[in-house]
Enzyme design. Structure first.
Site, PDB file in Angstrom:
ATOM      1  CB  SER A   1      -0.957  -0.055   1.184  1.00 30.09           C
ATOM      2  OG  SER A   1      -2.155   1.017   1.113  1.00 30.09           O
TER       3      SER A   1
ATOM      4  CG  HIS B   1      -5.280  -2.550  -0.424  1.00 26.91           C
ATOM      5  ND1 HIS B   1      -4.585  -1.964  -1.591  1.00 26.91           N
ATOM      6  CD2 HIS B   1      -4.955  -1.925   0.566  1.00 26.91           C
ATOM      7  CE1 HIS B   1      -3.861  -1.052  -1.099  1.00 26.91           C
ATOM      8  NE2 HIS B   1      -4.125  -0.897   0.467  1.00 26.91           N
TER       9      HIS B   1
ATOM     10  CG  ASP C   1      -6.169  -2.838  -4.099  1.00 31.05           C
ATOM     11  OD1 ASP C   1      -7.016  -2.267  -3.641  1.00 31.05           O
ATOM     12  OD2 ASP C   1      -4.976  -2.773  -4.102  1.00 31.05           O
TER      13      ASP C   1
END
Length: 669
Positions: free
Chosen positions: A494, A613, A581
């Site tokens: 991320s 994600h 995602d």
């Protein structure tokens, strides 16, 4: 509230401890670290009669339940076939175990319940493209809970009362632009939260279902992540706040609802007040946590003072109270020794007795797990960066925190960025240290938990001062003999993936290689594709990252997007991405892979079509980590377990650059 927020010391002193050869330290199979735990996430029912936990069923994590008095009678409650259930919680009447589950990582989480007696499973929110959120569960009202559902308008969660027996949903409040609500134990909405154009938040009182026009509290951008109403006491007369106004770190404040008078219950200059223990019957705070270098419990009253002291004295590791009965007679306590697998215990308060229920990963008992060491690292401008260092046992067999010689290092960067790293067992630290690398995780500016000033120091500093903090931490590691400047990799997911891309693009000769997991490459397209239910937090994104609606903001976002500097990348790069995602769209990875491929710059790209994600399914996580450890071994000369059949057991699709990662081309034949 629905919110958008972003050990032989004496011997060591007498006898010299010699560095071991890495070959003397057994290689821990990655499946033992990243495979399914045997049991995890236990909860005790409010009435104390049942225990639930998450454990594998036919290889997939599902919910199990057993009478608290007879764990041998355990039975699975759910039957998920592919995607793991990662947590669950009890209904207030102790009849139903609830959980949320999405499909393929799309984060359209629906709410399910399973009746413990009948085994009947109910989808309480049977809607498409909907994200359900639990708003409030009360110990006073047993038959229903409040949930938020965004099926009418994907940006906003309407509030419903859910009858747990029948599954009936009754509208309580249509949401026309509010970021969240706070309810009391009578399941009455009392406060509404609305985002401001400046990135701050306005809170309004709700009376008899009507939202006041006059604000109750106005909070600016600086305080927006550290000030919020927390919970009402059971009688509704006291409102607890986490509050950083007129101070730096978030304090715990009690407000008398009638008079408005406030009293500071707890504050700590080092860190924000964290979790609380509250009396299940009255809702009054009994203790709180402060997490600076490590988490500490601090009692507020004498109610639990002796209990916390007993737990501290009788547990080997950092403990966390994870679940309690309504009668307050039994607690579940998780214990994390770091150098041994975590365990969960039943604590009988009256008998002052701890009974071990399970060890989460018994296959790691006796494994050469490494110690974690908190560090305070100074940034170039004087900010203190709370960081965590793990050293390979080969260069620190006693766990002193001092390396006998420099070794290659992986800078492992947390996501968020509005999150933090903490002390405790960390699967990535253990895996990488076992492979021969020092591992350093840094709470760079913008990380949460250290006060509002530390968060705000990261405003508009993506790829700049936030990145400088990471560089300063690397310099600290080099200066202190942990590693050498030419043997440092950067890795993260991320925002940590973004930091990896920024590292190899903005400082192209600093890192030996990079591993980016679901990281954004283009900040414009990132902000264009954030999920609609993040609407309330959009202005805060703009104020803290860069505003795509202004020329100045556009210039900043362009300057901070690694995609625009892809041609500068010189070092090996591995990218992993989930196709579904919703936060960091798959195009974020595709764009930079395409840009690098067009310039014939080596990059390896692995996609998982059934992930979002991050990689929730262990077979997928193991597969990507199999590629990663062989990639790092080529880059840093560490150890690696061969890829073997890891990829074939997963859904991995190698979209580009298999030839640049050792063993990958053969693994996918």
């Amino acid at each position: 509230m629905i919110r958008y927020a972003l050990p032989a010391l004496l011997l060591a002193s007498v006898l010299p401890v010699h560095a071991q050869s890495p070959a003397d330290v057994p290689l821990i199979e990655r499946a033992k670290i990243f495979g399914n735990p045997s049991k995890t996430a236990a909860k005790i029912s409010p009435d104390g009669k049942w225990l639930s936990w998450i454990a594998p069923r036919d290889g997939v994590l599902n919910v199990w339940v057993a009478p608290a008095s007879d764990l041998a009678r355990a039975k699975p409650l759910t039957d998920e076939k592919t995607r793991p259930i990662r947590n669950s919680f009890w209904s207030p009447d102790s009849r139903t175990v609830l959980f949320i589950q999405d499909k393929g990582g799309d984060e359209n989480f629906l709410l399910y319940g399973v009746n413990v007696d009948s085994g009947k499973q109910t989808n309480y929110t049977p809607f498409e493209k909907t994200r359900a959120q639990v708003l409030h569960i009360s110990s006073k009202i047993k038959d229903r809970i409040l949930v938020g559902i965004n099926n009418r308008d994907p940006r906003w969660h309407d509030v419903y009362s859910l009858d747990l027996a029948s599954g009936k949903l009754t509208l309580v409040q249509q949401n026309d632009g509010y970021g969240g609500y706070l309810a009391d134990d009578q399941l009455k909405l009392r406060i509404a939260e609305k985002a401001r154009d400046d990135g701050g938040t306005t809170y309004y009182r709700i009376t008899d279902g009507k939202i006041d026009s006059k604000p109750l509290v106005e909070v600016g951008l600086d305080d927006s992540q550290t000030t919020a109403p927390w919970a009402f006491t059971a009688d509704g007369k006291t409102l607890y706040w986490t509050d950083s106004r007129n101070r730096n770190t978030a304090a715990l404040v009690a407000q008398d609802v009638a008079s408005g008078k406030t009293t500071i219950i707890a504050e700590d200059a080092r860190a924000d007040i964290g979790q609380t223990l509250t009396d299940e019957r009255t809702g009054r705070v009994q203790a709180y946590t402060v997490n600076y270098l490590k988490q500490e419990y601090v009692p507020v009253s004498n109610d639990v003072k002796a209990d916390l002291a007993f737990l501290k004295q009788n547990t080997k590791g950092q403990f966390t109270v994870t679940s309690r009965t309504e009668a307050e007679d039994k607690w579940l306590v998780a214990v994390d020794p770091v150098t041994a697998p975590a365990s969960t215990w039943l604590y009988d308060r009256k008998a002052k007795k701890l009974t071990q229920l399970y060890v989460s990963r018994p296959e790691l008992e006796g494994a050469p797990l490494a110690a974690m060491h908190p560090q305070e690292i100074k940034a170039r401008d004087g900010l203190t960066l709370v960081s965590y260092l793990t050293l390979p046992k080969a260069v620190d067999p006693s766990g002193s925190g001092k390396a006998s010689k420099p070794v290659p290092m992986v800078l492992f960067v947390h996501g968020g960025p509005w999150a933090r790293d903490g002390f405790g067992y960390n699967s990535y630290h253990q895996w990488l240290a076992n492979r021969g690398y020092a591992v350093l995780s840094v709470n760079y500016r913008g990380s949460t938990g250290f006060g509002k000033n530390f968060i705000s120091a990261g405003d508009l500093q993506w790829g700049r001062k936030m990145h400088d903090d990471l560089l300063d931490a690397v310099q600290w590691a080099v200066k202190n003999g942990v590693t050498t400047a030419d043997k440092v990799a950067i890795m993260g997911g991320s925002y940590g993936g973004y930091a990896t891309l920024a590292g190899v693009a903005f400082t192209p000769t600093t890192f030996a290689c990079g591993v980016d997991i679901v990281g954004p490459s283009n900040l414009f397209t990132l902000l264009q594709t954030i999920p609609p239910y993040w609407e309330a937090g959009k202005q805060q994104f703009y104020k803290r990252m860069g505003d795509p609606t202004t020329e100045e903001g556009k210039a900043l976002l362009k300057e901070r997007s690694p995609l625009n500097f892809a041609g500068d990348i010189q070092r090996p790069l591995l990218i992993g991405q989930g196709a579904n995602d919703p936060r960091v769209n798959v195009r974020e990875s595709e764009q930079i892979v395409d840009a690098m491929a067009a310039k014939n710059i080596p990059v390896t790209y692995v996609v998982f079509p059934d992930e979002g994600h991050g990689f929730a399914r262990p077979v997928n996580n193991i597969a990507f980590n199999a590629v990663t450890e062989n990639f790092l071994a080529q880059c840093l000369n560490g150890r690696a377990e061969p890829i073997g059949g890891a990829l074939k057991a997963s859904t991995a699709q190698v979209k580009h650059g298999a030839e640049f990662a050792p063993g990958l081309a053969d693994a996918i034949k």
